[in-house]
Design an enzyme around this catalytic site. Structure first.
Site, PDB file in Angstrom:
ATOM      1  N   ARG A   1       0.832  -1.204   0.000  1.00 55.70           N
ATOM      2  CA  ARG A   1       0.000   0.000   0.000  1.00 55.70           C
ATOM      3  C   ARG A   1       0.867   1.255   0.000  1.00 55.70           C
ATOM      4  O   ARG A   1       0.924   1.988  -0.980  1.00 55.70           O
ATOM      5  CB  ARG A   1      -0.949  -0.009   1.212  1.00 55.70           C
ATOM      6  CG  ARG A   1      -2.085   1.016   1.134  1.00 55.70           C
ATOM      7  CD  ARG A   1      -1.701   2.408   1.589  1.00 55.70           C
ATOM      8  NE  ARG A   1      -1.249   2.469   2.959  1.00 55.70           N
ATOM      9  CZ  ARG A   1      -0.733   3.572   3.523  1.00 55.70           C
ATOM     10  NH1 ARG A   1      -0.607   4.694   2.822  1.00 55.70           N
ATOM     11  NH2 ARG A   1      -0.316   3.557   4.771  1.00 55.70           N
ATOM     12  N   ASP A   2       1.575   1.499   1.066  1.00 50.48           N
ATOM     13  CA  ASP A   2       2.363   2.724   1.193  1.00 50.48           C
ATOM     14  C   ASP A   2       3.501   2.752   0.183  1.00 50.48           C
ATOM     15  O   ASP A   2       3.898   3.822  -0.281  1.00 50.48           O
ATOM     16  CB  ASP A   2       2.908   2.814   2.620  1.00 50.48           C
ATOM     17  CG  ASP A   2       3.456   4.194   2.949  1.00 50.48           C
ATOM     18  OD1 ASP A   2       3.201   5.139   2.190  1.00 50.48           O
ATOM     19  OD2 ASP A   2       4.139   4.325   3.982  1.00 50.48           O
TER      20      ASP A   2
ATOM     21  N   HIS B   1       6.401   4.120  12.703  1.00 49.88           N
ATOM     22  CA  HIS B   1       6.480   4.108  11.244  1.00 49.88           C
ATOM     23  C   HIS B   1       7.579   5.094  10.848  1.00 49.88           C
ATOM     24  O   HIS B   1       7.330   6.296  10.759  1.00 49.88           O
ATOM     25  CB  HIS B   1       5.127   4.527  10.676  1.00 49.88           C
ATOM     26  CG  HIS B   1       5.028   4.466   9.185  1.00 49.88           C
ATOM     27  ND1 HIS B   1       4.191   3.590   8.533  1.00 49.88           N
ATOM     28  CD2 HIS B   1       5.644   5.178   8.208  1.00 49.88           C
ATOM     29  CE1 HIS B   1       4.287   3.764   7.223  1.00 49.88           C
ATOM     30  NE2 HIS B   1       5.171   4.735   7.008  1.00 49.88           N
TER      31      HIS B   1
ATOM     32  N   HIS C   1      10.704   6.616   8.407  1.00 51.52           N
ATOM     33  CA  HIS C   1      11.329   6.755   7.094  1.00 51.52           C
ATOM     34  C   HIS C   1      12.830   6.953   7.309  1.00 51.52           C
ATOM     35  O   HIS C   1      13.248   7.483   8.327  1.00 51.52           O
ATOM     36  CB  HIS C   1      10.732   7.933   6.338  1.00 51.52           C
ATOM     37  CG  HIS C   1       9.343   7.673   5.845  1.00 51.52           C
ATOM     38  ND1 HIS C   1       8.914   8.037   4.590  1.00 51.52           N
ATOM     39  CD2 HIS C   1       8.269   7.089   6.428  1.00 51.52           C
ATOM     40  CE1 HIS C   1       7.642   7.684   4.429  1.00 51.52           C
ATOM     41  NE2 HIS C   1       7.232   7.113   5.533  1.00 51.52           N
TER      42      HIS C   1
ATOM     43  N   CYS D   1       6.030   9.436   0.488  1.00 52.06           N
ATOM     44  CA  CYS D   1       4.749  10.085   0.762  1.00 52.06           C
ATOM     45  C   CYS D   1       4.436  11.015  -0.399  1.00 52.06           C
ATOM     46  O   CYS D   1       5.215  11.935  -0.677  1.00 52.06           O
ATOM     47  CB  CYS D   1       4.795  10.883   2.069  1.00 52.06           C
ATOM     48  SG  CYS D   1       3.260  11.769   2.412  1.00 52.06           S
TER      49      CYS D   1
ATOM     50  N   ASN E   1      10.364   4.163   3.143  1.00 54.13           N
ATOM     51  CA  ASN E   1      10.151   3.628   4.467  1.00 54.13           C
ATOM     52  C   ASN E   1      11.335   2.773   4.904  1.00 54.13           C
ATOM     53  O   ASN E   1      12.156   2.344   4.088  1.00 54.13           O
ATOM     54  CB  ASN E   1       8.910   2.731   4.453  1.00 54.13           C
ATOM     55  CG  ASN E   1       7.632   3.490   4.207  1.00 54.13           C
ATOM     56  OD1 ASN E   1       7.190   4.258   5.039  1.00 54.13           O
ATOM     57  ND2 ASN E   1       7.031   3.272   3.050  1.00 54.13           N
TER      58      ASN E   1
END
Length: 310
Positions: A20-21, A213, A215, A246, A255
């Site tokens: 997803r991300d 979460h 990065h 993002c 990430n």
């Protein structure tokens, strides 16, 4: 060699966000068949939480416009959770029609990012999420809340800890079952991580409801993860092969790579259930389909080792 450190959990849940991300940031749309195989391979590598897709309007995230088709044809492995991101009640309706059992919402700790990402103020976004969470929880679904820009914002700079705590606790008060603290532009350092989590714990939030979460923009993701583990956090978001960033924060790079995370946790004797070699093979497979190498140091190292053995 596995050499444990005192003060760390025995087990960590790796919350995989690559499908997803990671893929939402691709310039080209990845075919749905490739996405399905990617998710299947991730499950085969031992990941037990795989965020599959997002029901955001295709106008904003065209790379995930095939969410319903993806889930409709996905063979779901036993014991694996497949949460999806929903932005609002319309997204929730689509997710429920697809038979999901777990959702996530995506909020912001800062006003500027809330307006750019959600076209709402922080207060307005919390109001928008309220019926989503209420309906989902009434239907028996778990709800994760992402809070972005917890450590720094490209427009507002440093984000005060008390501001993050305020937004985070408001989202939990809606009924969210889990809260993921996002370092969206990768500026966090271990002391800041420790201070924020400490403030949340002092406010009454249980460490078991927290996830992190990170990065890796400035190479701090693993150090920050270790700091979070020392604070009692046992859920860590990561993206296979280091995919993602993002779309609304151009300074955000990838990430934390799941392989890099699992390599560290394996070395510390912390159980994850993930086979790092099978996972690296999956990331190499996806990298070939994306037409570029994986940024994960562990994927690169294992790839070199494999090449030297041939």
């Amino acid at each position: 060699m596995r050499v444990p450190l005192d003060g760390l959990p025995a087990k960590v849940t790796v919350y995989e966000v690559g499908a997803r991300d990671g893929l939402q940031n691709e310039s080209a749309v990845v075919p749905v068949e490739v996405k399905r195989e990617f998710i299947t391979r991730l499950a085969g590598a031992g990941l037990r939480v795989i965020e599959a897709t997002s029901f955001v309007h295709p106008k904003w995230v065209p790379q995930l416009a095939d969410a319903a088709e993806l889930l409709g044809g996905l063979e779901r492995a036993a014991g694996v959770r497949y949460p999806v991101l929903v932005p609002n009640e319309r997204g929730l309706d689509r997710a429920l029609d697809a038979g999901v059992t777990e959702i996530a919402i995506f909020g912001s700790a800062t006003e500027t990012f809330a307006r750019r990402n959600l076209n709402r103020t922080v207060d307005e976004s919390v109001e928008m999420f309220a019926p989503v969470v209420e309906r989902a929880r009434a239907g028996g679904l778990d709800v994760r809340a992402y809070v972005s820009m917890c450590f720094g914002d490209p427009w507002e700079g440093d984000v005060p800890i008390e501001q993050v705590v305020s937004v985070a606790t408001r989202l939990l008060d809606l009924g969210c079952t889990e809260l993921s603290l996002g370092d969206t532009i990768g500026v966090a350092t271990p002391g800041h991580v420790t201070a924020l989590i400490g403030a949340l714990l002092e406010s009454g939030v249980d460490a078991g409801r927290l996830a992190v979460h990170f990065h890796d923009t400035y190479g701090q993701a693993l150090a920050n993860t270790l700091a979070a583990l020392r604070c009692g956090v046992t859920i860590v978001d990561a993206s296979a092969g280091g995919l993602g960033g993002c779309p609304y924060a151009k300074s955000a790079t990838g990430n934390l790579a799941t392989e890099d995370l699992v390599w560290m946790l394996d070395g510390l004797g912390i159980e994850t259930g993930v086979d790092v070699h099978r996972l690296a093979e999956t990331s190499l497979w996806m990298a070939e389909r994306l037409g570029r190498p994986s940024p994960s140091r562990v994927v690169q190292a294992l790839s070199r080792e494999q090449g030297s053995d041939q």
